[in-house]
Scaffold this motif. Sequence first.
Motif, PDB file in Angstrom:
ATOM      1  N   UNK A  68      25.089  25.664 -16.775  1.00 56.00           N
ATOM      2  CA  UNK A  68      23.905  26.487 -17.084  1.00 56.00           C
ATOM      3  C   UNK A  68      23.233  26.941 -15.788  1.00 56.00           C
ATOM      4  N   UNK A  69      23.226  26.089 -14.785  1.00 56.57           N
ATOM      5  CA  UNK A  69      22.653  26.469 -13.487  1.00 56.57           C
ATOM      6  C   UNK A  69      23.460  27.592 -12.832  1.00 56.57           C
ATOM      7  N   UNK A  70      24.783  27.580 -13.000  1.00 57.18           N
ATOM      8  CA  UNK A  70      25.611  28.683 -12.494  1.00 57.18           C
ATOM      9  C   UNK A  70      25.240  29.983 -13.207  1.00 57.18           C
ATOM     10  N   UNK A  71      25.097  29.919 -14.530  1.00 57.17           N
ATOM     11  CA  UNK A  71      24.781  31.127 -15.306  1.00 57.17           C
ATOM     12  C   UNK A  71      23.395  31.669 -14.984  1.00 57.17           C
ATOM     13  N   UNK A  72      22.480  30.819 -14.594  1.00 54.59           N
ATOM     14  CA  UNK A  72      21.132  31.262 -14.227  1.00 54.59           C
ATOM     15  C   UNK A  72      21.048  31.714 -12.771  1.00 54.59           C
ATOM     16  N   UNK A  73      22.066  31.395 -12.003  1.00 52.72           N
ATOM     17  CA  UNK A  73      22.033  31.739 -10.583  1.00 52.72           C
ATOM     18  C   UNK A  73      21.296  30.718  -9.745  1.00 52.72           C
ATOM     19  N   UNK A  74      20.981  29.561 -10.324  1.00 53.66           N
ATOM     20  CA  UNK A  74      20.280  28.511  -9.588  1.00 53.66           C
ATOM     21  C   UNK A  74      21.222  27.813  -8.606  1.00 53.66           C
ATOM     22  N   UNK A  75      22.512  27.786  -8.925  1.00 57.93           N
ATOM     23  CA  UNK A  75      23.529  27.221  -8.034  1.00 57.93           C
ATOM     24  C   UNK A  75      24.633  28.252  -7.841  1.00 57.93           C
ATOM     25  N   UNK A  76      25.204  28.267  -6.646  1.00 61.70           N
ATOM     26  CA  UNK A  76      26.343  29.142  -6.363  1.00 61.70           C
ATOM     27  C   UNK A  76      27.578  28.629  -7.083  1.00 61.70           C
ATOM     28  N   UNK A  77      28.373  29.541  -7.599  1.00 63.05           N
ATOM     29  CA  UNK A  77      29.609  29.188  -8.288  1.00 63.05           C
ATOM     30  C   UNK A  77      30.690  28.875  -7.250  1.00 63.05           C
ATOM     31  N   UNK A  78      31.252  27.661  -7.261  1.00 64.29           N
ATOM     32  CA  UNK A  78      32.321  27.335  -6.318  1.00 64.29           C
ATOM     33  C   UNK A  78      33.573  28.180  -6.572  1.00 64.29           C
ATOM     34  N   UNK A  79      34.314  28.451  -5.530  1.00 62.22           N
ATOM     35  CA  UNK A  79      35.534  29.251  -5.629  1.00 62.22           C
ATOM     36  C   UNK A  79      36.505  28.664  -6.649  1.00 62.22           C
ATOM     37  N   UNK A  80      36.646  27.347  -6.678  1.00 62.70           N
ATOM     38  CA  UNK A  80      37.584  26.734  -7.625  1.00 62.70           C
ATOM     39  C   UNK A  80      37.186  27.043  -9.064  1.00 62.70           C
ATOM     40  N   UNK A  81      35.878  27.129  -9.333  1.00 58.78           N
ATOM     41  CA  UNK A  81      35.414  27.472 -10.677  1.00 58.78           C
ATOM     42  C   UNK A  81      35.624  28.958 -10.957  1.00 58.78           C
ATOM     43  N   UNK A  82      35.451  29.790  -9.952  1.00 58.61           N
ATOM     44  CA  UNK A  82      35.717  31.223 -10.106  1.00 58.61           C
ATOM     45  C   UNK A  82      37.159  31.446 -10.543  1.00 58.61           C
ATOM     46  N   UNK A  83      38.069  30.779  -9.892  1.00 56.04           N
ATOM     47  CA  UNK A  83      39.494  30.918 -10.216  1.00 56.04           C
ATOM     48  C   UNK A  83      39.759  30.456 -11.642  1.00 56.04           C
ATOM     49  N   UNK A  84      39.186  29.332 -12.023  1.00 58.27           N
ATOM     50  CA  UNK A  84      39.374  28.807 -13.373  1.00 58.27           C
ATOM     51  C   UNK A  84      38.793  29.756 -14.423  1.00 58.27           C
ATOM     52  N   UNK A  85      37.619  30.315 -14.153  1.00 61.76           N
ATOM     53  CA  UNK A  85      37.013  31.261 -15.100  1.00 61.76           C
ATOM     54  C   UNK A  85      37.863  32.518 -15.242  1.00 61.76           C
ATOM     55  N   UNK A  86      38.417  33.007 -14.150  1.00 59.61           N
ATOM     56  CA  UNK A  86      39.290  34.183 -14.217  1.00 59.61           C
ATOM     57  C   UNK A  86      40.504  33.891 -15.088  1.00 59.61           C
ATOM     58  N   UNK A  87      41.077  32.719 -14.941  1.00 59.52           N
ATOM     59  CA  UNK A  87      42.214  32.317 -15.783  1.00 59.52           C
ATOM     60  C   UNK A  87      41.788  32.195 -17.239  1.00 59.52           C
ATOM     61  N   UNK A  88      40.656  31.577 -17.484  1.00 58.07           N
ATOM     62  CA  UNK A  88      40.172  31.368 -18.850  1.00 58.07           C
ATOM     63  C   UNK A  88      39.944  32.687 -19.576  1.00 58.07           C
ATOM     64  N   UNK A  89      39.330  33.650 -18.894  1.00 58.97           N
ATOM     65  CA  UNK A  89      38.979  34.931 -19.523  1.00 58.97           C
ATOM     66  C   UNK A  89      40.012  36.032 -19.281  1.00 58.97           C
TER      67      UNK A  89
END
Length: 68
Positions: A33-54
Amino acid sequence: MEYIRRMRDLREDSDYTQEYVASVLGTSQTMYARYERGANELPIRHLITLCDLYHVTADYLLGISDKK
């Protein structure tokens, strides 16, 4: 920040909960939720996983391109 909006839109369009996406990322729902609000930066490893997921490119998710 465009990626925040796209992250939320992709999740909602896929009918995923924050809790589900957090479990895919291996993090807590609170942290996601903090990533979606912009309160925390999204780590690169999560970016890669989200790209795969979507099934989208990192350029699309980051708002660099309109092409998925």
